[in-house]
Design an enzyme around this catalytic site. Structure first.
Site, PDB file in Angstrom:
ATOM      1  N   ARG A 139      -4.659  -2.127  14.755  1.00 53.38           N
ATOM      2  CA  ARG A 139      -4.883  -1.155  13.683  1.00 53.38           C
ATOM      3  C   ARG A 139      -5.619   0.086  14.169  1.00 53.38           C
ATOM      4  NH1 ARG A 139      -6.405  -3.681   7.793  1.00 53.38           N
ATOM      5  NH2 ARG A 139      -4.288  -4.270   7.215  1.00 53.38           N
ATOM      6  N   ARG A 173       0.857  -6.918  -7.104  1.00 49.23           N
ATOM      7  CA  ARG A 173       0.858  -8.158  -6.322  1.00 49.23           C
ATOM      8  C   ARG A 173       0.140  -9.288  -7.055  1.00 49.23           C
ATOM      9  NH1 ARG A 173      -0.575  -6.380  -0.160  1.00 49.23           N
ATOM     10  NH2 ARG A 173      -2.489  -5.638  -1.149  1.00 49.23           N
ATOM     11  N   ARG A 217      -5.406 -10.486  -6.350  1.00 56.62           N
ATOM     12  CA  ARG A 217      -6.389 -10.383  -5.291  1.00 56.62           C
ATOM     13  C   ARG A 217      -7.539  -9.487  -5.734  1.00 56.62           C
ATOM     14  NH1 ARG A 217      -3.166  -9.005   0.190  1.00 56.62           N
ATOM     15  NH2 ARG A 217      -4.952  -7.601   0.300  1.00 56.62           N
ATOM     16  N   ARG A 228      -7.994   2.038   0.859  1.00 54.96           N
ATOM     17  CA  ARG A 228      -7.302   1.440   2.009  1.00 54.96           C
ATOM     18  C   ARG A 228      -6.295   2.426   2.604  1.00 54.96           C
ATOM     19  NH1 ARG A 228      -6.815  -3.794  -0.812  1.00 54.96           N
ATOM     20  NH2 ARG A 228      -4.630  -3.331  -1.206  1.00 54.96           N
TER      21      ARG A 228
END
Length: 282
Positions: A139, A173, A217, A228
């Site tokens: 990353r 999600r 989540r 993010r």
């Protein structure tokens, strides 16, 4: 072809004593431990000895497509996001610190990620796995440099999706609290404008037995998702340039949902005539 799957246990174990503070000596020790990986003979004919990396913004679908290719090619899918979630659920010594980092949408330090990856690769040795598809690592350019010093990556697949679709996907999600299945309740339908074609991504709904057990989540809030994406743009975009300069980056714009995107991705990878394609797409 070098295979990133065998570690000398005593060196890998030394990674677990890392503190969270990043130092050059820590990274040198991490690189030394990972470079203990030795080639594994794949003469048993099982799996394709590929060494691929998936890049892309959080929520773009790296895990979905990497998992399908893992099934298709018979190589392990190693997702650092899954490794982090497993560590969080284990309630080990790293759990409180990881929870704080994840809930704020920040990147986890190189040392912690390499530590978790080392543990996963020890298991790979036990299982006799060959090749890999990495998802979520590297990353940062520093991680990419460490990985480059360990093994030769064949291909880096950079998945791309419009930001408005990314945010909608992340907010939709859901996870089944019982079977841990991943689903998405968002129905994304973006009209064609400014030269961009219409994009339609239907929801991925759970079976009836999971409907009442869906959970969200903790880090899938609009504020955290946008953070993010900001962190990714700042820290991880240079990784794309790192692999692009080495001629290993394949850009792939997701045109829509899984049925449409999967077939186009297979064609881009010259895998559309693979004998097991239908099985992997099921």
């Amino acid at each position: 072809m070098a295979v990133f799957s065998r570690l000398i246990c005593r060196r890998a174990a030394s990674l677990r004593s890392f503190c969270t503070k990043s130092t050059d000596s820590d990274l040198h020790r991490a690189s030394s431990a990972l470079s203990s990986a030795l080639p594994v003979d794949n003469s048993n004919g099982k799996g394709r000895n590929v060494q691929w990396v998936f890049l892309g913004c959080p929520g773009v679908g790296k895990g979905t497509y990497a998992a399908r290719l893992s099934t298709l090619l018979g190589v392990p899918h190693i997702a650092t996001g899954d490794l982090v979630r497993q560590e969080l659920s284990s309630r080990g010594p790293l759990s409180p610190q990881l929870a704080e980092i994840v809930n704020q949408g920040q990147l986890i330090s190189d040392e912690i990620i390499i530590d978790l990856l080392s543990k996963r690769l020890e298991n790979a040795l036990v299982k006799g796995e060959t090749g890999f598809i990495l998802d979520g690592f590297p990353r940062t350019v520093r991680q990419a440099e460490i990985l480059e010093g360990v093994t030769d990556i064949d291909l880096v697949i950079n998945l791309k999706l419009r930001e408005e679709a990314l945010i909608a996907k992340c907010l939709g999600r859901r996870i089944c609290s019982e079977c841990q299945g991943n689903y998405n309740v968002a129905c994304i339908d973006i009209k064609a404008e400014d030269g961009n074609p219409r994009m339609y991504m239907p929801p991925l709904l759970p079976p009836p037995q999971c409907e009442s057990k869906l959970i969200t989540r903790a880090d899938d809030t609009e504020l955290v998702v946008k953070e993010r994406l900001r962190v990714y743009n700042e820290m991880s975009r240079p990784v794309e340039d790192f692999y692009r300069s080495r001629g290993k980056l394949m850009e792939f714009d997701l045109p829509g949902g899984i049925p449409e995107s999967w077939q186009k991705l297979l064609r881009a990878l010259n895998l559309d005539d693979h004998e097991d394609t239908r099985t992997a797409a099921a």
